[in-house]
Structure formats: C-alpha cells, structure tokens
Design a protein around this motif. Structure first.
Motif, PDB file in Angstrom:
ATOM      1  N   ARG A   1       0.826  -1.202   0.000  1.00  0.00           N
ATOM      2  CA  ARG A   1       0.000   0.000   0.000  1.00  0.00           C
ATOM      3  C   ARG A   1       0.866   1.260   0.000  1.00  0.00           C
ATOM      4  NH1 ARG A   1      -2.461  -0.326   4.794  1.00  0.00           N
ATOM      5  NH2 ARG A   1      -3.155  -2.403   4.240  1.00  0.00           N
ATOM      6  N   HIS A   2       1.950   1.224   0.754  1.00  0.00           N
ATOM      7  CA  HIS A   2       2.849   2.371   0.873  1.00  0.00           C
ATOM      8  C   HIS A   2       3.641   2.597  -0.419  1.00  0.00           C
ATOM      9  CE1 HIS A   2       5.385   5.260   2.941  1.00  0.00           C
ATOM     10  NE2 HIS A   2       6.445   4.637   2.453  1.00  0.00           N
ATOM     11  N   ALA A   3       3.925   1.543  -1.175  1.00  0.00           N
ATOM     12  CA  ALA A   3       4.781   1.641  -2.360  1.00  0.00           C
ATOM     13  C   ALA A   3       4.090   2.277  -3.556  1.00  0.00           C
ATOM     14  CB  ALA A   3       5.281   0.252  -2.749  1.00  0.00           C
ATOM     15  N   ARG A   4       2.786   2.221  -3.605  1.00  0.00           N
ATOM     16  CA  ARG A   4       2.077   2.764  -4.770  1.00  0.00           C
ATOM     17  C   ARG A   4       2.295   4.267  -4.868  1.00  0.00           C
ATOM     18  NH1 ARG A   4      -2.669  -1.281  -5.825  1.00  0.00           N
ATOM     19  NH2 ARG A   4      -1.929  -2.928  -4.473  1.00  0.00           N
ATOM     20  N   GLY A   5       2.797   4.680  -6.021  1.00  0.00           N
ATOM     21  CA  GLY A   5       3.042   6.096  -6.259  1.00  0.00           C
ATOM     22  C   GLY A   5       4.353   6.615  -5.697  1.00  0.00           C
ATOM     23  N   ARG A   6       5.190   5.757  -5.165  1.00  0.00           N
ATOM     24  CA  ARG A   6       6.488   6.166  -4.612  1.00  0.00           C
ATOM     25  C   ARG A   6       7.606   5.781  -5.583  1.00  0.00           C
ATOM     26  NH1 ARG A   6       5.456   8.488   0.682  1.00  0.00           N
ATOM     27  NH2 ARG A   6       3.523   7.523   1.319  1.00  0.00           N
TER      28      ARG A   6
ATOM     29  N   TRP B   1      10.858  -1.860  -6.791  1.00  0.00           N
ATOM     30  CA  TRP B   1      10.849  -3.320  -6.875  1.00  0.00           C
ATOM     31  C   TRP B   1       9.427  -3.860  -6.696  1.00  0.00           C
ATOM     32  CZ3 TRP B   1       9.994  -6.976  -2.833  1.00  0.00           C
ATOM     33  CH2 TRP B   1      10.261  -8.295  -3.194  1.00  0.00           C
ATOM     34  N   ILE B   2       8.716  -3.321  -5.708  1.00  0.00           N
ATOM     35  CA  ILE B   2       7.345  -3.777  -5.438  1.00  0.00           C
ATOM     36  C   ILE B   2       6.426  -3.438  -6.603  1.00  0.00           C
ATOM     37  CG2 ILE B   2       5.322  -3.444  -3.956  1.00  0.00           C
ATOM     38  CD1 ILE B   2       7.324  -3.079  -1.612  1.00  0.00           C
ATOM     39  N   ASN B   3       6.513  -2.217  -7.118  1.00  0.00           N
ATOM     40  CA  ASN B   3       5.654  -1.810  -8.235  1.00  0.00           C
ATOM     41  C   ASN B   3       5.960  -2.615  -9.493  1.00  0.00           C
ATOM     42  OD1 ASN B   3       4.157   0.084  -6.783  1.00  0.00           O
ATOM     43  ND2 ASN B   3       5.727   1.645  -7.080  1.00  0.00           N
ATOM     44  N   GLY B   4       7.240  -2.962  -9.695  1.00  0.00           N
ATOM     45  CA  GLY B   4       7.597  -3.814 -10.826  1.00  0.00           C
ATOM     46  C   GLY B   4       6.977  -5.194 -10.706  1.00  0.00           C
ATOM     47  N   LEU B   5       6.986  -5.734  -9.485  1.00  0.00           N
ATOM     48  CA  LEU B   5       6.337  -7.031  -9.263  1.00  0.00           C
ATOM     49  C   LEU B   5       4.827  -6.936  -9.480  1.00  0.00           C
ATOM     50  CD1 LEU B   5       8.102  -8.475  -6.081  1.00  0.00           C
ATOM     51  CD2 LEU B   5       8.223  -9.356  -8.406  1.00  0.00           C
ATOM     52  N   LEU B   6       4.232  -5.846  -8.991  1.00  0.00           N
ATOM     53  CA  LEU B   6       2.778  -5.685  -9.149  1.00  0.00           C
ATOM     54  C   LEU B   6       2.374  -5.568 -10.616  1.00  0.00           C
ATOM     55  CD1 LEU B   6       1.944  -3.292  -6.186  1.00  0.00           C
ATOM     56  CD2 LEU B   6       1.060  -5.607  -6.528  1.00  0.00           C
TER      57      LEU B   6
END
Length: 95
Positions: A40-45, A52-57
C-alpha cells in the motif's frame, strides 16, 4: 519464525526456497500484514524498494507479490538475527 528452506542446490545453481506453513502462524500473519502495508505504501512512490514492489505488481497478482514481500521480510529478519547486528539499509539496497 517460519521454517525457511533457504538453499536447494540444483545443477550448481543455488535456488532459494519458500516459507513453509510449519512455523508460527501468528508470526507468518504478521509478515503478511507487514507486506500488505508495504504494498500500500509503495504505490506512487519512487524509492528502490517501492520500484521493486511496483515492478512485481505490474507482472504478478497482488497476492503473489504480498507473499514475495513477506518472504523477503522473513529473510531479512533471519539474516539480522544470524549476524547479531542491526539492519543496514545500504547493504539491503545493494542486494
């Protein structure tokens, strides 16, 4: 801590394993809850971890990403406990 099957050598290549369901359910739940919060925190950061998290998502379903993050958190916790040192973010970013 959940049982971690860390190294499975196969044809000279070391593959990291998964978090089994044999460990402490409450600890596993806390790791997954922390992973959900990080998602939740990684979205838009734009930090390294958020990237890394957004790439996985972008490539995988959210439930798979949540499990991957929980697995990474467990590995970090295990490494910190094994070395008996504090967490070093610079070393984690390099890995």
């Amino acid at each position: 801590m959940p049982q971690l099957n860390f190294q499975t050598p196969s044809s000279g290549k070391v593959r990291l394993g998964h978090i089994s369901k044999q460990g402490n359910r409450y600890l596993r739940w806390l790791l997954v809850l922390g992973a959900s919060t990080l998602m939740r925190h990684a979205r838009g950061r734009t930090s390294v971890t958020a990237g890394w998290i957004n790439g996985l998502l972008a490539r995988r379903p959210a439930s798979v990403v949540r499990t991957a993050i929980a697995n990474k958190l467990a590995r970090i916790a295990w490494a910190v406990l094994q070395d008996e040192q504090g967490y070093r973010a610079s070393a984690a970013a390099a890995a």
